[in-house]
Design a protein around this motif. Structure first.
Motif, PDB file in Angstrom:
ATOM      1  N   THR A   1       0.829  -1.213   0.000  1.00  0.00           N
ATOM      2  CA  THR A   1       0.000   0.000   0.000  1.00  0.00           C
ATOM      3  C   THR A   1       0.862   1.260   0.000  1.00  0.00           C
ATOM      4  N   LEU A   2       1.916   1.231   0.798  1.00  0.00           N
ATOM      5  CA  LEU A   2       2.762   2.419   0.903  1.00  0.00           C
ATOM      6  C   LEU A   2       3.525   2.682  -0.383  1.00  0.00           C
ATOM      7  N   THR A   3       4.031   1.633  -1.022  1.00  0.00           N
ATOM      8  CA  THR A   3       4.721   1.835  -2.294  1.00  0.00           C
ATOM      9  C   THR A   3       3.745   2.301  -3.367  1.00  0.00           C
ATOM     10  N   GLY A   4       2.480   1.835  -3.282  1.00  0.00           N
ATOM     11  CA  GLY A   4       1.462   2.308  -4.215  1.00  0.00           C
ATOM     12  C   GLY A   4       1.200   3.790  -4.058  1.00  0.00           C
TER      13      GLY A   4
ATOM     14  N   ARG B   1       1.518  10.370  -3.824  1.00  0.00           N
ATOM     15  CA  ARG B   1       0.888  10.749  -2.554  1.00  0.00           C
ATOM     16  C   ARG B   1       1.907  10.509  -1.441  1.00  0.00           C
ATOM     17  N   TRP B   2       3.007  11.216  -1.467  1.00  0.00           N
ATOM     18  CA  TRP B   2       4.124  10.975  -0.568  1.00  0.00           C
ATOM     19  C   TRP B   2       3.771  11.282   0.889  1.00  0.00           C
ATOM     20  N   LEU B   3       3.052  12.364   1.108  1.00  0.00           N
ATOM     21  CA  LEU B   3       2.692  12.729   2.479  1.00  0.00           C
ATOM     22  C   LEU B   3       1.834  11.641   3.117  1.00  0.00           C
ATOM     23  N   LYS B   4       0.861  11.138   2.357  1.00  0.00           N
ATOM     24  CA  LYS B   4       0.007  10.070   2.868  1.00  0.00           C
ATOM     25  C   LYS B   4       0.834   8.818   3.163  1.00  0.00           C
ATOM     26  N   ALA B   5       1.807   8.509   2.303  1.00  0.00           N
ATOM     27  CA  ALA B   5       2.659   7.340   2.510  1.00  0.00           C
ATOM     28  C   ALA B   5       3.456   7.473   3.801  1.00  0.00           C
TER      29      ALA B   5
ATOM     30  N   ILE C   1      10.219   4.048   7.827  1.00  0.00           N
ATOM     31  CA  ILE C   1       9.957   4.868   6.643  1.00  0.00           C
ATOM     32  C   ILE C   1      10.856   4.425   5.493  1.00  0.00           C
ATOM     33  N   TRP C   2      12.130   4.171   5.807  1.00  0.00           N
ATOM     34  CA  TRP C   2      13.054   3.733   4.761  1.00  0.00           C
ATOM     35  C   TRP C   2      12.598   2.413   4.143  1.00  0.00           C
ATOM     36  N   ARG C   3      12.310   1.430   4.974  1.00  0.00           N
ATOM     37  CA  ARG C   3      12.005   0.093   4.474  1.00  0.00           C
ATOM     38  C   ARG C   3      10.697   0.046   3.691  1.00  0.00           C
ATOM     39  N   SER C   4       9.693   0.799   4.145  1.00  0.00           N
ATOM     40  CA  SER C   4       8.368   0.654   3.555  1.00  0.00           C
ATOM     41  C   SER C   4       8.074   1.652   2.438  1.00  0.00           C
ATOM     42  N   THR C   5       8.809   2.764   2.369  1.00  0.00           N
ATOM     43  CA  THR C   5       8.463   3.775   1.373  1.00  0.00           C
ATOM     44  C   THR C   5       9.616   4.137   0.439  1.00  0.00           C
ATOM     45  N   LEU C   6      10.848   4.161   0.945  1.00  0.00           N
ATOM     46  CA  LEU C   6      11.965   4.645   0.133  1.00  0.00           C
ATOM     47  C   LEU C   6      12.822   3.525  -0.456  1.00  0.00           C
TER      48      LEU C   6
ATOM     49  N   GLY D   1      -4.423   3.687   8.858  1.00  0.00           N
ATOM     50  CA  GLY D   1      -4.134   4.139  10.218  1.00  0.00           C
ATOM     51  C   GLY D   1      -3.200   3.215  10.975  1.00  0.00           C
ATOM     52  N   GLY D   2      -2.330   2.514  10.252  1.00  0.00           N
ATOM     53  CA  GLY D   2      -1.392   1.603  10.903  1.00  0.00           C
ATOM     54  C   GLY D   2      -1.961   0.238  11.230  1.00  0.00           C
ATOM     55  N   VAL D   3      -3.216  -0.015  10.873  1.00  0.00           N
ATOM     56  CA  VAL D   3      -3.858  -1.303  11.141  1.00  0.00           C
ATOM     57  C   VAL D   3      -3.761  -2.178   9.901  1.00  0.00           C
ATOM     58  N   THR D   4      -3.068  -3.296   9.994  1.00  0.00           N
ATOM     59  CA  THR D   4      -2.944  -4.239   8.884  1.00  0.00           C
ATOM     60  C   THR D   4      -4.102  -5.231   8.900  1.00  0.00           C
ATOM     61  N   ARG D   5      -4.308  -5.905   7.769  1.00  0.00           N
ATOM     62  CA  ARG D   5      -5.367  -6.927   7.635  1.00  0.00           C
ATOM     63  C   ARG D   5      -6.726  -6.349   8.057  1.00  0.00           C
TER      64      ARG D   5
END
Length: 452
Positions: free
Chosen positions: A199-202, A208-212, A233-238, A346-350
């Motif tokens: 989701t974050l890479t999408g 939508r960088w701020l949302k990510a 932040i590094w692992r999931s977005t960058l 909101g940080g909630v997975t699944r």
């Protein structure tokens, strides 16, 4: 692919037609590339998912003989079980739960729990029609040692043979009681209970960088990782979009990269890795890391096609069918069409699975962020099997085929230096799995005989 050079598995959703000496393959169904479903309210998605899930479960209940269902403290198998029991005669269903070996002391980690008993007891208390059976991992099962018999019965090596032996007593019981079907929820991880990975890479791909970054921070807080938000932040977005040279540099600083882990756990002889194209798998995983969520779900669905053959192997070894409502085509198509925000928000997975199952599962199960472990005491079991493992290694050291394909020197080092810690993925994957695959190679080398 298969372990055999000229044999291929037929993927789901396809047919093979042999006519006039020519074999043609045709796909009658593949997941759509992307047609996002838009509904006015999020609750409408939840209601539609419940309706499809109920239908998928009911369609799996044409069962002769006693009905059994696998039950863990997770969302998938528990949702299948509590839904199925409502539609079975007498509203009764026997559930099967595997636990660590008796008298085994194991502590939960930050991300995993070791025993399913607490959560399963809570589920069954809320749904009285469930009849739970608990099976402690046996000290030793025939699949711990009878690898040649497994080759004879299935024709292939088993990727997680340790787990197969750990669950062996429970599966033996199903067959002894005349069970012909076991319900499961194995494909839920890519359908109803997708964790939102990608989701974050999408969001990053859509600009939508701020949302990510906001979601990344929320995910770090939810996981209790507030001290390492920069890493999150590094692992999931960058990281997925960084050039390889930067990723490698960061990986060396952290001493942990997916590529090095993959390479580190290969039981294959180093000189032959390139010929077997093992690095293709590493590259494919790296490509998947930068995919948007909907693309990643479809990629994992294709990956799971090879893993799903395990259900057929269970039938060969134990004599019953494994049915998974989570693999229902209608449910799969629906889940693939949903917005990413329904899986991670909101940080909630699944998130979707939590909302869908909130009407039928205890809140401690719905809101649980930890995952269960299969055979968490694997190193203790391996320790008891050390003489057997040593004998198998000696046989492989005398095998020309195994010498050519497997890293026997490294296996010998692992067998000689036993860890004092409670877990060692290197011993499980490289040594134990490597020896099991070696037993398959030796079975082939000796003409597929039970006795070498």
């Amino acid at each position: 692919g298969t372990p055999y050079k000229h044999l291929r598995l037929l993927p789901a959703g396809s047919v093979a037609i042999l006519r006039s000496g020519q074999l043609k393959q045709r796909f009658y169904w593949t997941p759509e590339q992307r047609t996002e479903l838009r509904l006015p309210r999020e609750e409408e998605y939840v209601e539609a998912a419940r309706e499809l899930f109920e239908r998928a479960v009911k369609d799996c209940l044409r069962i002769e003989g006693p009905a059994f269902s696998s039950l863990t403290g997770g969302l998938d198998s528990s949702a299948v079980s509590v839904t199925a029991v409502k539609h079975l005669p007498g509203n009764s269903l026997t559930t099967i739960t595997c636990l660590p070996a008796a008298n085994t002391e194991l502590l939960d980690s930050d991300h995993h729990y070791m025993s399913e008993r607490r959560y399963v007891a809570s589920i069954c208390e809320q749904t009285p029609g469930l009849q739970p059976l608990f099976f402690n991992g046996p000290m030793q099962h025939r699949w711990d040692t009878d690898w040649l018999q497994m080759c004879q019965m299935t024709g292939v090596p088993w990727r997680n043979v340790m787990n197969l032996a750990w669950m062996g007593s429970a599966r033996d019981h199903i067959r002894q009681q005349g069970g012909r079907v076991l319900l499961s929820g194995a494909l839920g991880n890519v359908t109803l209970s997708w964790d939102g990975h990608g989701t974050l890479t999408g969001l990053m791909r859509d600009g939508r960088w701020l949302k990510a970054f906001q979601e990344s921070l929320a995910l770090a807080r939810t996981n209790g990782q507030t001290a390492s938000m920069a890493r999150q932040i590094w692992r999931s977005t960058l990281a997925p979009f960084a050039p390889d040279i930067i990723q490698q540099w960061i990986a060396k600083l952290q001493a942990r990269s997916s590529a090095s882990e993959w390479g580190h756990l290969y039981p294959i002889e180093p000189m032959i890795k390139a010929r077997l194209r093992t690095e293709d798998g590493v590259k494919r995983r790296k490509q998947m890391a930068s995919m948007a969520s909907w693309q990643l779900r479809q990629a994992w669905f294709r990956e799971r096609q090879s893993a799903l053959q395990a259900t057929g192997l269970v039938r060969a070894l134990h004599g019953f069918e494994v049915r998974d409502p989570m693999a229902d085509r209608r449910l799969l198509e629906f889940c693939f069409s949903l917005p990413d925000s329904l899986y991670l928000q909101g940080g909630v997975t699944r998130l979707l699975a939590r909302r869908v199952t909130a009407d039928r599962l205890p809140s401690e199960v719905v809101n649980n962020r930890k995952r269960g472990m299969q055979c968490p005491e694997y190193l203790q079991r391996m320790n008891m099997l050390r003489p057997f493992l040593g004998e198998r290694l000696e046989e492989l050291e005398a095998s020309p085929l195994a010498q050519r394909l497997l890293d026997l020197k490294r296996m010998r080092a692992l067998l000689s230096h036993w860890p004092s810690r409670p877990e060692s993925p290197e011993h499980l994957i490289l040594l134990h799995r490597g020896l099991h695959f070696g037993a398959f190679l030796r079975w082939i080398e000796t003409g597929c005989q039970l006795q070498g």
